[in-house]
Design a protein around this motif. Structure first.
Motif, PDB file in Angstrom:
ATOM      1  N   PHE A 160      -2.964  -2.782  -2.080  1.00 25.14           N
ATOM      2  CA  PHE A 160      -3.391  -1.262  -1.590  1.00 25.14           C
ATOM      3  C   PHE A 160      -4.396  -1.638  -1.915  1.00 25.14           C
ATOM      4  CE2 PHE A 160      -5.031   2.881  -0.485  1.00 25.14           C
ATOM      5  CZ  PHE A 160      -4.551   2.685   0.482  1.00 25.14           C
ATOM      6  N   ASN A 161      -5.308  -1.102  -3.146  1.00 23.82           N
ATOM      7  CA  ASN A 161      -6.995  -1.360  -3.802  1.00 23.82           C
ATOM      8  C   ASN A 161      -7.685  -2.356  -2.762  1.00 23.82           C
ATOM      9  OD1 ASN A 161      -5.895   1.199  -4.253  1.00 23.82           O
ATOM     10  ND2 ASN A 161      -5.768   0.306  -6.393  1.00 23.82           N
ATOM     11  N   PHE A 162      -7.488  -3.365  -3.199  1.00 24.37           N
ATOM     12  CA  PHE A 162      -8.074  -4.613  -2.836  1.00 24.37           C
ATOM     13  C   PHE A 162      -7.619  -4.960  -0.777  1.00 24.37           C
ATOM     14  CE2 PHE A 162      -7.230  -9.173  -1.172  1.00 24.37           C
ATOM     15  CZ  PHE A 162      -8.566  -9.842  -1.135  1.00 24.37           C
ATOM     16  N   ILE A 163      -6.595  -4.925  -0.522  1.00 22.94           N
ATOM     17  CA  ILE A 163      -7.009  -4.803   1.043  1.00 22.94           C
ATOM     18  C   ILE A 163      -8.020  -4.038   1.480  1.00 22.94           C
ATOM     19  CG2 ILE A 163      -5.708  -4.900   3.253  1.00 22.94           C
ATOM     20  CD1 ILE A 163      -5.381  -7.696   1.541  1.00 22.94           C
ATOM     21  N   TYR A 164      -7.807  -2.229   0.830  1.00 21.52           N
ATOM     22  CA  TYR A 164      -8.785  -1.096   1.596  1.00 21.52           C
ATOM     23  C   TYR A 164     -10.150  -1.673   1.529  1.00 21.52           C
ATOM     24  CZ  TYR A 164     -10.646   3.233   2.308  1.00 21.52           C
ATOM     25  OH  TYR A 164     -11.918   4.000   2.420  1.00 21.52           O
ATOM     26  N   GLU A 165     -10.229  -2.545   0.723  1.00 21.48           N
ATOM     27  CA  GLU A 165     -11.746  -2.782  -0.400  1.00 21.48           C
ATOM     28  C   GLU A 165     -12.686  -3.914   0.995  1.00 21.48           C
ATOM     29  OE1 GLU A 165     -14.684  -0.971  -1.448  1.00 21.48           O
ATOM     30  OE2 GLU A 165     -12.595   0.624  -2.589  1.00 21.48           O
ATOM     31  N   TYR A 166     -11.246  -4.708   1.314  1.00 22.24           N
ATOM     32  CA  TYR A 166     -11.359  -5.985   2.254  1.00 22.24           C
ATOM     33  C   TYR A 166     -11.726  -5.692   3.168  1.00 22.24           C
ATOM     34  CZ  TYR A 166     -11.512 -10.385   4.033  1.00 22.24           C
ATOM     35  OH  TYR A 166     -12.124 -11.770   4.947  1.00 22.24           O
ATOM     36  N   LEU A 167     -10.782  -4.698   3.973  1.00 24.48           N
ATOM     37  CA  LEU A 167     -11.168  -4.592   5.262  1.00 24.48           C
ATOM     38  C   LEU A 167     -11.882  -3.436   5.507  1.00 24.48           C
ATOM     39  CD1 LEU A 167      -7.392  -4.345   6.286  1.00 24.48           C
ATOM     40  CD2 LEU A 167      -8.707  -6.536   6.914  1.00 24.48           C
ATOM     41  N   LYS A 168     -12.304  -2.595   4.278  1.00 24.99           N
ATOM     42  CA  LYS A 168     -14.083  -2.817   4.338  1.00 24.99           C
ATOM     43  C   LYS A 168     -15.028  -3.213   4.767  1.00 24.99           C
ATOM     44  CE  LYS A 168     -16.339   1.746   1.704  1.00 24.99           C
ATOM     45  NZ  LYS A 168     -16.333   1.764   0.985  1.00 24.99           N
ATOM     46  N   LEU A 169     -15.273  -3.797   4.018  1.00 24.84           N
ATOM     47  CA  LEU A 169     -15.962  -5.320   4.158  1.00 24.84           C
ATOM     48  C   LEU A 169     -15.769  -6.252   5.814  1.00 24.84           C
ATOM     49  CD1 LEU A 169     -16.361  -6.592   0.674  1.00 24.84           C
ATOM     50  CD2 LEU A 169     -17.346  -4.713   1.985  1.00 24.84           C
ATOM     51  N   ASN A 170     -14.414  -6.643   6.315  1.00 24.37           N
ATOM     52  CA  ASN A 170     -14.300  -6.983   7.183  1.00 24.37           C
ATOM     53  C   ASN A 170     -13.097  -6.571   8.089  1.00 24.37           C
ATOM     54  OD1 ASN A 170     -15.131  -9.830   6.396  1.00 24.37           O
ATOM     55  ND2 ASN A 170     -14.186  -8.682   4.801  1.00 24.37           N
ATOM     56  N   PRO A 171     -13.823  -5.406   9.046  1.00 28.46           N
ATOM     57  CA  PRO A 171     -12.886  -4.384   9.604  1.00 28.46           C
ATOM     58  C   PRO A 171     -12.046  -4.811  10.620  1.00 28.46           C
ATOM     59  CG  PRO A 171     -14.606  -3.924  10.067  1.00 28.46           C
ATOM     60  CD  PRO A 171     -15.066  -4.415   9.212  1.00 28.46           C
ATOM     61  N   ASP A 172     -12.771  -6.581  11.408  1.00 28.54           N
ATOM     62  CA  ASP A 172     -12.411  -6.545  12.173  1.00 28.54           C
ATOM     63  C   ASP A 172     -10.884  -7.464  12.171  1.00 28.54           C
ATOM     64  OD1 ASP A 172     -14.562  -5.411  14.134  1.00 28.54           O
ATOM     65  OD2 ASP A 172     -15.296  -6.891  14.366  1.00 28.54           O
ATOM     66  N   GLU A 173     -10.969  -7.535  10.895  1.00 25.34           N
ATOM     67  CA  GLU A 173     -10.017  -8.560  10.293  1.00 25.34           C
ATOM     68  C   GLU A 173      -8.844  -7.886  10.564  1.00 25.34           C
ATOM     69  OE1 GLU A 173     -11.011 -10.856   6.815  1.00 25.34           O
ATOM     70  OE2 GLU A 173     -12.978 -11.407   8.397  1.00 25.34           O
ATOM     71  N   TYR A 174      -7.213  -8.264  10.084  1.00 22.59           N
ATOM     72  CA  TYR A 174      -6.250  -7.603   9.479  1.00 22.59           C
ATOM     73  C   TYR A 174      -4.484  -7.769   8.197  1.00 22.59           C
ATOM     74  CZ  TYR A 174      -6.614  -6.702  14.976  1.00 22.59           C
ATOM     75  OH  TYR A 174      -7.449  -6.476  15.778  1.00 22.59           O
ATOM     76  N   PHE A 175      -4.652  -6.849   7.722  1.00 17.87           N
ATOM     77  CA  PHE A 175      -3.409  -7.359   7.334  1.00 17.87           C
ATOM     78  C   PHE A 175      -1.909  -7.441   7.168  1.00 17.87           C
ATOM     79  CE2 PHE A 175      -0.958  -6.506   3.440  1.00 17.87           C
ATOM     80  CZ  PHE A 175      -0.980  -6.961   2.381  1.00 17.87           C
ATOM     81  N   TRP A 176      -1.141  -8.748   7.204  1.00 21.89           N
ATOM     82  CA  TRP A 176      -0.009  -8.409   7.733  1.00 21.89           C
ATOM     83  C   TRP A 176       1.291  -9.137   6.705  1.00 21.89           C
ATOM     84  CZ3 TRP A 176       1.769 -13.738   9.592  1.00 21.89           C
ATOM     85  CH2 TRP A 176       3.476 -13.991  10.721  1.00 21.89           C
ATOM     86  N   VAL A 177       1.764  -8.379   6.012  1.00 21.44           N
ATOM     87  CA  VAL A 177       2.634  -8.348   5.557  1.00 21.44           C
ATOM     88  C   VAL A 177       4.327  -9.237   6.260  1.00 21.44           C
ATOM     89  CG1 VAL A 177       4.861  -7.646   3.771  1.00 21.44           C
ATOM     90  CG2 VAL A 177       2.184  -6.253   4.308  1.00 21.44           C
ATOM     91  N   THR A 178       3.965 -10.658   5.754  1.00 23.73           N
ATOM     92  CA  THR A 178       4.982 -11.549   6.834  1.00 23.73           C
ATOM     93  C   THR A 178       6.452 -11.050   7.105  1.00 23.73           C
ATOM     94  OG1 THR A 178       5.499 -13.039   5.105  1.00 23.73           O
ATOM     95  CG2 THR A 178       3.028 -13.079   6.296  1.00 23.73           C
ATOM     96  N   ASP A 179       6.757 -10.743   6.648  1.00 30.32           N
ATOM     97  CA  ASP A 179       8.686  -9.795   7.017  1.00 30.32           C
ATOM     98  C   ASP A 179       8.500  -9.050   7.550  1.00 30.32           C
ATOM     99  OD1 ASP A 179       9.330 -12.002   5.623  1.00 30.32           O
ATOM    100  OD2 ASP A 179       9.729 -10.592   3.629  1.00 30.32           O
ATOM    101  N   PHE A 180       7.298  -8.397   8.452  1.00 32.09           N
ATOM    102  CA  PHE A 180       7.147  -7.809   9.638  1.00 32.09           C
ATOM    103  C   PHE A 180       6.958  -7.745  10.218  1.00 32.09           C
ATOM    104  CE2 PHE A 180       7.873  -5.817   5.322  1.00 32.09           C
ATOM    105  CZ  PHE A 180       9.298  -5.140   5.174  1.00 32.09           C
ATOM    106  N   ASP A 181       7.062  -7.093  11.520  1.00 29.57           N
ATOM    107  CA  ASP A 181       5.843  -7.197  13.061  1.00 29.57           C
ATOM    108  C   ASP A 181       4.538  -6.294  13.278  1.00 29.57           C
ATOM    109  OD1 ASP A 181       7.861  -4.990  13.513  1.00 29.57           O
ATOM    110  OD2 ASP A 181       9.040  -5.740  14.855  1.00 29.57           O
ATOM    111  N   TRP A 182       4.651  -6.186  12.314  1.00 24.78           N
ATOM    112  CA  TRP A 182       2.863  -4.856  12.378  1.00 24.78           C
ATOM    113  C   TRP A 182       1.976  -5.728  11.421  1.00 24.78           C
ATOM    114  CZ3 TRP A 182       7.082  -2.523  10.619  1.00 24.78           C
ATOM    115  CH2 TRP A 182       7.359  -2.690   9.343  1.00 24.78           C
ATOM    116  N   VAL A 183       0.853  -5.094  11.813  1.00 21.10           N
ATOM    117  CA  VAL A 183      -0.140  -5.294  11.324  1.00 21.10           C
ATOM    118  C   VAL A 183      -1.696  -4.225  10.703  1.00 21.10           C
ATOM    119  CG1 VAL A 183      -0.672  -7.764  11.681  1.00 21.10           C
ATOM    120  CG2 VAL A 183      -2.018  -5.176  12.798  1.00 21.10           C
ATOM    121  N   TYR A 184      -1.880  -4.046   9.517  1.00 25.32           N
ATOM    122  CA  TYR A 184      -2.570  -3.275   9.134  1.00 25.32           C
ATOM    123  C   TYR A 184      -3.953  -3.393   9.462  1.00 25.32           C
ATOM    124  CZ  TYR A 184       1.155  -1.350   6.656  1.00 25.32           C
ATOM    125  OH  TYR A 184       2.593  -1.174   5.587  1.00 25.32           O
TER     126      TYR A 184
END
Length: 162
Positions: A113-137
């Motif tokens: 959570f902490n890492f992806i929050y900071e990563y997407l803060k730098l790259n707001p046009d990207e997504y985070f996907w947990v591969t077992d689920f059918d949604w992205v963050y």
């Protein structure tokens, strides 16, 4: 084998070097620790395929309770092709790569959570996907989650469901 996760990025903007650089900055801002031993895995033709990093919630000299293996893939890696737009209800016109692979999310949700929050803060046009689920963050999803009390099951819940 556990549940994996990936960062989704636009093909036209992807650079392994930028992912590496943004990972360093994101780990720094997430108050985590990064271990990188410049092992490059290449194809028989010598093309860069991937390298791995270890992200921890504390230094190895301390008792580290959370650690993830994070793989950065090269542009010619067969692992980066992404075909799941329809499953994830993403715009099919988006031309995406799946990069920044995390091998197993179980037990390391807060670190992620902490890492992806900071990563997407730098790259707001990207997504985070947990591969077992059918949604992205998205970056907006992570901002909403950050404003709430931390939920250790955040990555198992659809951010668009109320």
């Amino acid at each position: 084998m556990g549940t994996s996760a990936v960062i989704l990025t636009q093909k036209s903007k992807y650079s392994p070097e930028k992912l590496l650089a943004d990972t360093v900055v994101s780990v720094f801002h997430a108050d985590a620790t990064l271990y990188f031993h410049n092992n490059k895995y290449c194809s028989e033709e010598g093309e860069f395929l991937y390298t791995t990093l270890n992200i921890n919630n504390s230094s190895f000299s301390e008792k580290s309770e959370q650690s993830i293996i994070f793989s950065v893939h090269g542009i010619n890696s067969p692992s980066i092709d992404f075909y799941y737009h329809e499953d994830l209800e993403l715009d099919s016109d988006l031309s995406l790569y799946q990069v920044g692979h995390i091998e197993d999310i179980y037990g390391v949700q807060k670190l992620i959570f902490n890492f992806i929050y900071e990563y997407l803060k730098l790259n707001p046009d990207e997504y985070f996907w947990v591969t077992d689920f059918d949604w992205v963050y998205s970056w907006e999803d992570m901002q909403k989650l950050k404003a709430l009390p931390y939920d250790p099951d955040w990555c198992y819940k659809n951010p668009n469901t109320k």
